[in-house]
Design a protein around this motif. Sequence first.
Motif, PDB file in Angstrom:
ATOM      1  N   PHE A 121       0.846  -1.188   0.000  1.00  0.00           N
ATOM      2  CA  PHE A 121       0.000   0.000   0.000  1.00  0.00           C
ATOM      3  C   PHE A 121       0.889   1.247   0.000  1.00  0.00           C
ATOM      4  O   PHE A 121       1.890   1.295   0.693  1.00  0.00           O
ATOM      5  CB  PHE A 121      -0.897   0.040   1.242  1.00  0.00           C
ATOM      6  CG  PHE A 121      -2.005  -0.970   1.240  1.00  0.00           C
ATOM      7  CD1 PHE A 121      -3.267  -0.639   0.743  1.00  0.00           C
ATOM      8  CD2 PHE A 121      -1.801  -2.257   1.722  1.00  0.00           C
ATOM      9  CE1 PHE A 121      -4.298  -1.569   0.742  1.00  0.00           C
ATOM     10  CE2 PHE A 121      -2.821  -3.194   1.728  1.00  0.00           C
ATOM     11  CZ  PHE A 121      -4.072  -2.848   1.235  1.00  0.00           C
ATOM     12  N   GLY A 122       0.477   2.256  -0.793  1.00  0.00           N
ATOM     13  CA  GLY A 122       1.216   3.521  -0.818  1.00  0.00           C
ATOM     14  C   GLY A 122       2.181   3.638  -1.970  1.00  0.00           C
ATOM     15  O   GLY A 122       3.324   4.065  -1.801  1.00  0.00           O
ATOM     16  N   GLU A 123       1.740   3.303  -3.168  1.00  0.00           N
ATOM     17  CA  GLU A 123       2.610   3.178  -4.337  1.00  0.00           C
ATOM     18  C   GLU A 123       3.473   4.406  -4.607  1.00  0.00           C
ATOM     19  O   GLU A 123       4.627   4.284  -5.035  1.00  0.00           O
ATOM     20  CB  GLU A 123       1.764   2.880  -5.577  1.00  0.00           C
ATOM     21  CG  GLU A 123       2.574   2.710  -6.850  1.00  0.00           C
ATOM     22  CD  GLU A 123       1.682   2.497  -8.064  1.00  0.00           C
ATOM     23  OE1 GLU A 123       2.061   1.710  -8.941  1.00  0.00           O
ATOM     24  OE2 GLU A 123       0.595   3.121  -8.122  1.00  0.00           O
ATOM     25  N   THR A 124       2.954   5.606  -4.367  1.00  0.00           N
ATOM     26  CA  THR A 124       3.677   6.813  -4.768  1.00  0.00           C
ATOM     27  C   THR A 124       4.539   7.410  -3.659  1.00  0.00           C
ATOM     28  O   THR A 124       5.213   8.411  -3.875  1.00  0.00           O
ATOM     29  CB  THR A 124       2.686   7.896  -5.252  1.00  0.00           C
ATOM     30  OG1 THR A 124       1.771   8.209  -4.185  1.00  0.00           O
ATOM     31  CG2 THR A 124       1.912   7.407  -6.463  1.00  0.00           C
ATOM     32  N   GLY A 125       4.540   6.817  -2.481  1.00  0.00           N
ATOM     33  CA  GLY A 125       5.328   7.348  -1.375  1.00  0.00           C
ATOM     34  C   GLY A 125       6.812   7.038  -1.507  1.00  0.00           C
ATOM     35  O   GLY A 125       7.235   6.216  -2.334  1.00  0.00           O
ATOM     36  N   GLN A 126       7.605   7.683  -0.660  1.00  0.00           N
ATOM     37  CA  GLN A 126       9.055   7.506  -0.733  1.00  0.00           C
ATOM     38  C   GLN A 126       9.471   6.050  -0.514  1.00  0.00           C
ATOM     39  O   GLN A 126      10.299   5.509  -1.258  1.00  0.00           O
ATOM     40  CB  GLN A 126       9.745   8.376   0.320  1.00  0.00           C
ATOM     41  CG  GLN A 126       9.674   9.864   0.070  1.00  0.00           C
ATOM     42  CD  GLN A 126      10.575  10.614   1.039  1.00  0.00           C
ATOM     43  OE1 GLN A 126      11.786  10.681   0.856  1.00  0.00           O
ATOM     44  NE2 GLN A 126       9.984  11.179   2.086  1.00  0.00           N
ATOM     45  N   VAL A 127       8.918   5.417   0.509  1.00  0.00           N
ATOM     46  CA  VAL A 127       9.325   4.047   0.819  1.00  0.00           C
ATOM     47  C   VAL A 127       8.864   3.079  -0.264  1.00  0.00           C
ATOM     48  O   VAL A 127       9.617   2.195  -0.691  1.00  0.00           O
ATOM     49  CB  VAL A 127       8.800   3.626   2.201  1.00  0.00           C
ATOM     50  CG1 VAL A 127       9.069   2.144   2.455  1.00  0.00           C
ATOM     51  CG2 VAL A 127       9.452   4.474   3.295  1.00  0.00           C
ATOM     52  N   ALA A 128       7.629   3.218  -0.723  1.00  0.00           N
ATOM     53  CA  ALA A 128       7.132   2.324  -1.767  1.00  0.00           C
ATOM     54  C   ALA A 128       7.911   2.505  -3.067  1.00  0.00           C
ATOM     55  O   ALA A 128       8.167   1.527  -3.784  1.00  0.00           O
ATOM     56  CB  ALA A 128       5.645   2.561  -2.009  1.00  0.00           C
TER      57      ALA A 128
ATOM     58  N   TRP B 213      12.908  10.964   9.929  1.00  0.00           N
ATOM     59  CA  TRP B 213      13.592  11.871   8.999  1.00  0.00           C
ATOM     60  C   TRP B 213      13.884  11.207   7.647  1.00  0.00           C
ATOM     61  O   TRP B 213      15.009  11.210   7.156  1.00  0.00           O
ATOM     62  CB  TRP B 213      14.890  12.394   9.623  1.00  0.00           C
ATOM     63  CG  TRP B 213      14.733  13.171  10.881  1.00  0.00           C
ATOM     64  CD1 TRP B 213      13.651  13.240  11.706  1.00  0.00           C
ATOM     65  CD2 TRP B 213      15.729  14.019  11.490  1.00  0.00           C
ATOM     66  NE1 TRP B 213      13.900  14.059  12.782  1.00  0.00           N
ATOM     67  CE2 TRP B 213      15.164  14.554  12.677  1.00  0.00           C
ATOM     68  CE3 TRP B 213      17.036  14.364  11.149  1.00  0.00           C
ATOM     69  CZ2 TRP B 213      15.857  15.420  13.518  1.00  0.00           C
ATOM     70  CZ3 TRP B 213      17.734  15.215  11.992  1.00  0.00           C
ATOM     71  CH2 TRP B 213      17.147  15.745  13.157  1.00  0.00           C
ATOM     72  N   VAL B 214      12.853  10.647   7.034  1.00  0.00           N
ATOM     73  CA  VAL B 214      13.030   9.891   5.789  1.00  0.00           C
ATOM     74  C   VAL B 214      13.380  10.823   4.630  1.00  0.00           C
ATOM     75  O   VAL B 214      12.780  11.887   4.466  1.00  0.00           O
ATOM     76  CB  VAL B 214      11.752   9.097   5.464  1.00  0.00           C
ATOM     77  CG1 VAL B 214      11.934   8.277   4.180  1.00  0.00           C
ATOM     78  CG2 VAL B 214      11.382   8.184   6.632  1.00  0.00           C
ATOM     79  N   PHE B 215      14.348  10.406   3.827  1.00  0.00           N
ATOM     80  CA  PHE B 215      14.703  11.188   2.638  1.00  0.00           C
ATOM     81  C   PHE B 215      15.008  10.261   1.468  1.00  0.00           C
ATOM     82  O   PHE B 215      15.325   9.085   1.646  1.00  0.00           O
ATOM     83  CB  PHE B 215      15.896  12.117   2.917  1.00  0.00           C
ATOM     84  CG  PHE B 215      17.223  11.421   3.073  1.00  0.00           C
ATOM     85  CD1 PHE B 215      18.073  11.239   1.987  1.00  0.00           C
ATOM     86  CD2 PHE B 215      17.632  10.952   4.319  1.00  0.00           C
ATOM     87  CE1 PHE B 215      19.307  10.603   2.133  1.00  0.00           C
ATOM     88  CE2 PHE B 215      18.864  10.311   4.478  1.00  0.00           C
ATOM     89  CZ  PHE B 215      19.699  10.135   3.380  1.00  0.00           C
ATOM     90  N   SER B 216      14.871  10.811   0.261  1.00  0.00           N
ATOM     91  CA  SER B 216      15.132  10.058  -0.960  1.00  0.00           C
ATOM     92  C   SER B 216      15.120  11.046  -2.122  1.00  0.00           C
ATOM     93  O   SER B 216      14.979  12.256  -1.922  1.00  0.00           O
ATOM     94  CB  SER B 216      14.056   8.988  -1.179  1.00  0.00           C
ATOM     95  OG  SER B 216      12.805   9.590  -1.497  1.00  0.00           O
ATOM     96  N   THR B 217      15.217  10.528  -3.317  1.00  0.00           N
ATOM     97  CA  THR B 217      15.130  11.384  -4.504  1.00  0.00           C
ATOM     98  C   THR B 217      13.682  11.583  -4.940  1.00  0.00           C
ATOM     99  O   THR B 217      13.433  12.291  -5.914  1.00  0.00           O
ATOM    100  CB  THR B 217      15.933  10.776  -5.669  1.00  0.00           C
ATOM    101  OG1 THR B 217      15.431   9.465  -5.944  1.00  0.00           O
ATOM    102  CG2 THR B 217      17.412  10.692  -5.333  1.00  0.00           C
ATOM    103  N   HIS B 218      12.745  10.966  -4.232  1.00  0.00           N
ATOM    104  CA  HIS B 218      11.336  11.053  -4.597  1.00  0.00           C
ATOM    105  C   HIS B 218      10.540  11.837  -3.555  1.00  0.00           C
ATOM    106  O   HIS B 218      10.926  11.929  -2.392  1.00  0.00           O
ATOM    107  CB  HIS B 218      10.731   9.651  -4.726  1.00  0.00           C
ATOM    108  CG  HIS B 218      11.440   8.767  -5.693  1.00  0.00           C
ATOM    109  ND1 HIS B 218      11.459   9.011  -7.049  1.00  0.00           N
ATOM    110  CD2 HIS B 218      12.180   7.641  -5.508  1.00  0.00           C
ATOM    111  CE1 HIS B 218      12.161   8.081  -7.657  1.00  0.00           C
ATOM    112  NE2 HIS B 218      12.616   7.238  -6.747  1.00  0.00           N
ATOM    113  N   GLY B 219       9.419  12.391  -3.984  1.00  0.00           N
ATOM    114  CA  GLY B 219       8.492  13.022  -3.053  1.00  0.00           C
ATOM    115  C   GLY B 219       9.038  14.285  -2.411  1.00  0.00           C
ATOM    116  O   GLY B 219      10.019  14.871  -2.856  1.00  0.00           O
ATOM    117  N   ALA B 220       8.378  14.693  -1.340  1.00  0.00           N
ATOM    118  CA  ALA B 220       8.782  15.892  -0.604  1.00  0.00           C
ATOM    119  C   ALA B 220       9.540  15.479   0.642  1.00  0.00           C
ATOM    120  O   ALA B 220       9.051  14.682   1.444  1.00  0.00           O
ATOM    121  CB  ALA B 220       7.543  16.698  -0.219  1.00  0.00           C
ATOM    122  N   ASN B 221      10.743  15.982   0.792  1.00  0.00           N
ATOM    123  CA  ASN B 221      11.544  15.672   1.970  1.00  0.00           C
ATOM    124  C   ASN B 221      12.598  16.758   2.175  1.00  0.00           C
ATOM    125  O   ASN B 221      12.795  17.630   1.324  1.00  0.00           O
ATOM    126  CB  ASN B 221      12.188  14.283   1.848  1.00  0.00           C
ATOM    127  CG  ASN B 221      13.088  14.149   0.630  1.00  0.00           C
ATOM    128  OD1 ASN B 221      14.159  14.727   0.578  1.00  0.00           O
ATOM    129  ND2 ASN B 221      12.629  13.381  -0.368  1.00  0.00           N
TER     130      ASN B 221
END
Length: 282
Positions: free
Chosen positions: A6-13, A147-155
């Motif tokens: 669940f959560g296809e577009t989130g940072q972790v998914a 404090w999750v970060f990645s190249t995707h989404g807002a962080n």
Amino acid sequence: MRILVFGETGQVARALAPLLPKDAVCLNRAQADLLDPAACAAAIHSHAPDVVINAAAWTAVDKAEGEETDALTVNALAPGAMAAACASRGIPFLHVSTDYVFDGSGDAPWQTDAPTAPLNAYGRTKLAGEQAIRAAGGRAAILRTSWVFSTHGANFLKTMLRLSETRDALSIVDDQIGGPTPAEAIARALITMAEALFNGHPGGTWHIAGTPFVSWADFAREIFAAADRSVTVTGIPTADYPTPAPRPLNSRLDGTTLLRDFGLPQPDWKAQTRADVRRLIP
């Protein structure tokens, strides 16, 4: 092992996607709206997976202060319904939670069994989600992170890079201390844990957070250094940067049991920061 996420577009998914087997299914909001817990449970029964990973959440911390009912549905009622559906099918359920279930007091890293006392609506709803999952009685794993970060989404990393395009000086909070955590490390941990639960591990609660612990101001300095951008960072206290939702000062999470139980060390956030900056700024 068929995995439903669940959560296809989130940072972790998004970080999970390349690690998943080909027959895995990732659901977006249109396919499973977390504001409709019954629909989420129905999706589990319909897809009949071997393992379910919930990487979706209401993460707008300040917005949750005024919309706690909706945040509670997304962060607690929906995960509770998912966990109950998994329990009824005898399959494992994995869920991502947060350091915000703690009050941020002291300066010692939080143990997994430390007393919880959230400071804000977001933390309360995430804690309620943990409680609902445990109450479902199935085989479940709760992975708290920060404090999750990645190249995707807002962080935070992406925000700092954006601000550095037009600013040469910033004031950033320096009395909140935690572990910036790469979404990729969380994704790898979830896959390892999913395999263990699929093979009979009873589940429980664990922590994952990047090391070394750092302030937001020093995290920003590391981002600017990795991007080779000259931005002067002035550290300020939380009191000088008021927000609708109070933030914990101590977001340190102890990952000892994650290493002990799954062989997963706390991730090196500095190395991942450099790698992510290179991806975002070729």
